[in-house]
Write a protein that holds these residues in place. Sequence first.
Motif, PDB file in Angstrom:
ATOM      1  N   VAL A  12       1.001  -0.999  -0.129  1.00 13.60           N
ATOM      2  CA  VAL A  12      -0.050   0.228  -0.238  1.00 13.60           C
ATOM      3  C   VAL A  12       0.584   1.144  -0.303  1.00 13.60           C
ATOM      4  O   VAL A  12       0.577   2.099  -0.526  1.00 13.60           O
ATOM      5  N   ALA A  15       1.680   1.476  -3.384  1.00 18.41           N
ATOM      6  CA  ALA A  15       1.151   2.246  -3.907  1.00 18.41           C
ATOM      7  C   ALA A  15       0.902   3.778  -4.222  1.00 18.41           C
ATOM      8  O   ALA A  15       0.523   4.662  -5.190  1.00 18.41           O
ATOM      9  N   ALA A  67      -5.548  -1.167   1.034  1.00 20.62           N
ATOM     10  CA  ALA A  67      -4.953  -2.547   0.420  1.00 20.62           C
ATOM     11  C   ALA A  67      -6.370  -3.363  -0.317  1.00 20.62           C
ATOM     12  O   ALA A  67      -6.465  -3.776  -1.109  1.00 20.62           O
ATOM     13  N   THR A  70      -6.603  -1.542  -3.532  1.00 24.06           N
ATOM     14  CA  THR A  70      -5.580  -0.975  -4.333  1.00 24.06           C
ATOM     15  C   THR A  70      -6.383  -0.134  -5.903  1.00 24.06           C
ATOM     16  O   THR A  70      -5.277   0.843  -6.577  1.00 24.06           O
ATOM     17  N   LEU A  73      -5.919   3.314  -6.260  1.00 22.57           N
ATOM     18  CA  LEU A  73      -4.706   4.167  -5.579  1.00 22.57           C
ATOM     19  C   LEU A  73      -4.302   4.068  -7.532  1.00 22.57           C
ATOM     20  O   LEU A  73      -2.611   3.752  -6.976  1.00 22.57           O
TER      21      LEU A  73
END
Length: 107
Positions: A12, A15, A67, A70, A73
């Motif tokens: 994470v 990302a 998470a 994602t 993101l």
Amino acid sequence: MNCRLYNNQSFVETAIYRVFVLNLDNKVDLQSFSEEEIQTYYQFLMEVLQATADSSGNSQVVYPLLAKNTDKLDGVLAEILRRWGTNRLDFLWCNSNHLRVLTSKYK
């Protein structure tokens, strides 16, 4: 479990770094997205901000939420966050200046 959480956190963090640091100069044209798509990102952003506030930034609360999402993101989220933050700061700045003018009249 701790090892898995750590790996999720690393993923994470990477990302987030890619979205918000590497894409600083790459603005996304939101006009190419539907209102529904933009609303989905906006709701996710509000959920992350609320979870962050409610948990005082506890990574064990915030990271699992990131998470699980994602796919969001990306540059679209970065642009929506940039616009939201700019609008929020403009709103706060205008209100603080208005409040200063009002209070100075009654001194």
